[in-house]
Design an enzyme around this catalytic site. Structure first.
Site, PDB file in Angstrom:
ATOM      1  N   PRO A   1       0.833  -1.207   0.000  1.00 45.38           N
ATOM      2  CA  PRO A   1       0.000   0.000   0.000  1.00 45.38           C
ATOM      3  C   PRO A   1       0.867   1.256   0.000  1.00 45.38           C
ATOM      4  O   PRO A   1       1.798   1.375   0.796  1.00 45.38           O
ATOM      5  CB  PRO A   1      -0.796  -0.129   1.302  1.00 45.38           C
ATOM      6  CG  PRO A   1      -0.829  -1.599   1.583  1.00 45.38           C
ATOM      7  CD  PRO A   1       0.503  -2.110   1.106  1.00 45.38           C
ATOM      8  N   GLU A   2       0.575   2.172  -0.919  1.00 42.04           N
ATOM      9  CA  GLU A   2       1.320   3.417  -1.023  1.00 42.04           C
ATOM     10  C   GLU A   2       0.483   4.545  -0.430  1.00 42.04           C
ATOM     11  O   GLU A   2      -0.564   4.308   0.166  1.00 42.04           O
ATOM     12  CB  GLU A   2       1.694   3.660  -2.488  1.00 42.04           C
ATOM     13  CG  GLU A   2       2.530   2.518  -3.066  1.00 42.04           C
ATOM     14  CD  GLU A   2       2.896   2.700  -4.525  1.00 42.04           C
ATOM     15  OE1 GLU A   2       2.823   3.845  -5.029  1.00 42.04           O
ATOM     16  OE2 GLU A   2       3.256   1.704  -5.175  1.00 42.04           O
TER      17      GLU A   2
ATOM     18  N   ARG B   1      21.124  14.858  -5.615  1.00 40.95           N
ATOM     19  CA  ARG B   1      21.034  13.405  -5.706  1.00 40.95           C
ATOM     20  C   ARG B   1      21.474  12.924  -7.087  1.00 40.95           C
ATOM     21  O   ARG B   1      20.898  13.322  -8.098  1.00 40.95           O
ATOM     22  CB  ARG B   1      19.596  12.952  -5.435  1.00 40.95           C
ATOM     23  CG  ARG B   1      18.999  13.496  -4.137  1.00 40.95           C
ATOM     24  CD  ARG B   1      19.702  12.914  -2.921  1.00 40.95           C
ATOM     25  NE  ARG B   1      19.435  11.504  -2.773  1.00 40.95           N
ATOM     26  CZ  ARG B   1      18.380  11.014  -2.101  1.00 40.95           C
ATOM     27  NH1 ARG B   1      17.495  11.836  -1.543  1.00 40.95           N
ATOM     28  NH2 ARG B   1      18.210   9.717  -1.986  1.00 40.95           N
TER      29      ARG B   1
ATOM     30  N   HIS C   1      -4.828 -14.626   9.773  1.00 45.06           N
ATOM     31  CA  HIS C   1      -3.972 -13.498   9.390  1.00 45.06           C
ATOM     32  C   HIS C   1      -4.364 -12.190  10.076  1.00 45.06           C
ATOM     33  O   HIS C   1      -3.856 -11.128   9.714  1.00 45.06           O
ATOM     34  CB  HIS C   1      -4.006 -13.314   7.876  1.00 45.06           C
ATOM     35  CG  HIS C   1      -3.545 -14.512   7.111  1.00 45.06           C
ATOM     36  ND1 HIS C   1      -2.320 -15.119   7.341  1.00 45.06           N
ATOM     37  CD2 HIS C   1      -4.155 -15.234   6.126  1.00 45.06           C
ATOM     38  CE1 HIS C   1      -2.181 -16.148   6.526  1.00 45.06           C
ATOM     39  NE2 HIS C   1      -3.272 -16.244   5.785  1.00 45.06           N
TER      40      HIS C   1
ATOM     41  N   ARG D   1      12.839  -3.631  -8.248  1.00 42.96           N
ATOM     42  CA  ARG D   1      11.444  -3.259  -8.483  1.00 42.96           C
ATOM     43  C   ARG D   1      11.231  -3.053  -9.979  1.00 42.96           C
ATOM     44  O   ARG D   1      12.122  -2.584 -10.691  1.00 42.96           O
ATOM     45  CB  ARG D   1      11.085  -1.961  -7.737  1.00 42.96           C
ATOM     46  CG  ARG D   1      11.389  -1.965  -6.258  1.00 42.96           C
ATOM     47  CD  ARG D   1      10.537  -2.943  -5.479  1.00 42.96           C
ATOM     48  NE  ARG D   1       9.124  -2.650  -5.538  1.00 42.96           N
ATOM     49  CZ  ARG D   1       8.512  -1.760  -4.751  1.00 42.96           C
ATOM     50  NH1 ARG D   1       9.211  -1.047  -3.870  1.00 42.96           N
ATOM     51  NH2 ARG D   1       7.211  -1.585  -4.846  1.00 42.96           N
TER      52      ARG D   1
ATOM     53  N   LYS E   1       3.330   6.842   4.577  1.00 44.64           N
ATOM     54  CA  LYS E   1       2.585   5.586   4.542  1.00 44.64           C
ATOM     55  C   LYS E   1       2.177   5.117   5.934  1.00 44.64           C
ATOM     56  O   LYS E   1       1.717   3.983   6.098  1.00 44.64           O
ATOM     57  CB  LYS E   1       3.426   4.507   3.855  1.00 44.64           C
ATOM     58  CG  LYS E   1       3.786   4.833   2.407  1.00 44.64           C
ATOM     59  CD  LYS E   1       4.636   3.732   1.791  1.00 44.64           C
ATOM     60  CE  LYS E   1       5.096   4.109   0.388  1.00 44.64           C
ATOM     61  NZ  LYS E   1       5.921   3.051  -0.237  1.00 44.64           N
TER      62      LYS E   1
ATOM     63  N   ARG F   1       1.473 -11.446   5.381  1.00 45.63           N
ATOM     64  CA  ARG F   1       2.934 -11.562   5.365  1.00 45.63           C
ATOM     65  C   ARG F   1       3.591 -11.006   6.625  1.00 45.63           C
ATOM     66  O   ARG F   1       4.788 -11.153   6.824  1.00 45.63           O
ATOM     67  CB  ARG F   1       3.490 -10.862   4.121  1.00 45.63           C
ATOM     68  CG  ARG F   1       2.959 -11.484   2.828  1.00 45.63           C
ATOM     69  CD  ARG F   1       3.502 -10.797   1.602  1.00 45.63           C
ATOM     70  NE  ARG F   1       4.942 -11.024   1.451  1.00 45.63           N
ATOM     71  CZ  ARG F   1       5.666 -10.524   0.456  1.00 45.63           C
ATOM     72  NH1 ARG F   1       5.084  -9.764  -0.468  1.00 45.63           N
ATOM     73  NH2 ARG F   1       6.956 -10.765   0.373  1.00 45.63           N
TER      74      ARG F   1
END
Length: 271
Positions: free
Chosen positions: A2-3, A151, A89, A260, A56, A107
């Site tokens: 989830p973003e 960067r 879960h 990714r 997040k 997970r």
């Protein structure tokens, strides 16, 4: 994973309903990524003041301290007056006077962490190094450009790192770079001020549209009301390898960046 849009959609789907609730009990299942940080019994009697988001993370403000919630790779929250019996879960459950909040995480990379209220939440070790909030006034285009100029890594990797701008995960980084016409492998330091501005606008636009459409449901994401997202249906490049670009009809390509998958149009994103 989830973003930002999925986390914001989750927040919006239960924040109003749980505000003002008093905690009755907390049940912990199997260990999650990080321990709760207090005894579950210590949370009984606390009242929920509000639910906020930082990147997040969800921040559930209590009258004493707060809970930091991260959904991990596959986690989701449910909130209702009455939920079905907990399954294998379901690893965190907070019963309140207004309903039950449950974290389901197959997970177990997610977490719920209690933080005391003595310090500002932003000072917590999980939040202290996060970048600018892209949907807030804090996301300043000049500051964004200045950060990128320092960067040398590929711009896609810089977006995913989260220390320049927070919450732009794999799906929305690919989409924003397409909208801005920027190749994902380009060094962030090579972006001109106008191109940084286009990317800044694209990030805000993509994330806002994703929130408006309920986020992306690729596998198992749903809101706290059990509703799926629909942004994936209008994605321009993400998960569309080999399909024609919606703008120029060139086949969408993919590559691997930091383990990714990245999706892009070789014609629309030439440089």
């Amino acid at each position: 994973m989830p973003e930002l849009p999925e986390v914001e959609v989750t927040r919006l789907s239960f924040a109003f309903e749980i505000a003002g609730a008093r905690v009755i009990s907390v049940r912990i299942g199997k260990p999650l990524r990080w321990p709760l940080g207090c005894s579950p019994t210590q949370l009984a009697g606390r009242s929920v003041q509000a639910v906020r988001r930082r990147g997040k993370y969800l921040l559930i403000d209590l009258d004493q301290g707060l809970l930091l919630v991260h959904l991990g790779m596959s986690g989701s929250l449910s909130f209702a007056r009455q939920l079905p019996p907990a399954g294998a879960h379901d690893h965190f459950e907070m019963t309140t006077t207004l309903g039950t909040l449950r974290l389901t995480d197959p997970r177990r990379f997610g977490a719920v962490v209690y933080a005391k209220g003595e310090d500002a939440p932003e000072a917590h070790k999980l939040l202290g190094k996060l970048g600018m909030e892209p949907l807030s006034d804090d996301f300043d285009v000049d500051r964004f450009h200045d950060e990128l100029k320092r960067r040398r890594a590929a711009i896609k990797q810089v977006l995913l790192a989260g220390d320049t701008v927070v919450g732009v995960g794999n799906i929305y980084a690919s989409e924003a770079l397409f909208m801005a016409g920027i190749r994902p492998t380009l060094s962030a330091a090579r972006l001109s001020r106008p191109r940084s501005a286009r990317l800044h606008a694209a990030i805000r636009d993509v994330l806002a549209r994703a929130v408006a459409t309920g986020g992306s449901t690729l596998r198992d994401f749903s809101s706290a009301k059990g509703e799926n997202g629909h942004f994936q249906l209008e994605a321009m490049v993400y998960a569309r390898q080999g399909q024609p670009c919606r703008v120029c009809a060139t086949p969408i390509k993919s590559l691997r960046q930091g383990q990714r998958s990245t999706f892009y149009c070789p014609h629309c994103q030439k440089a």
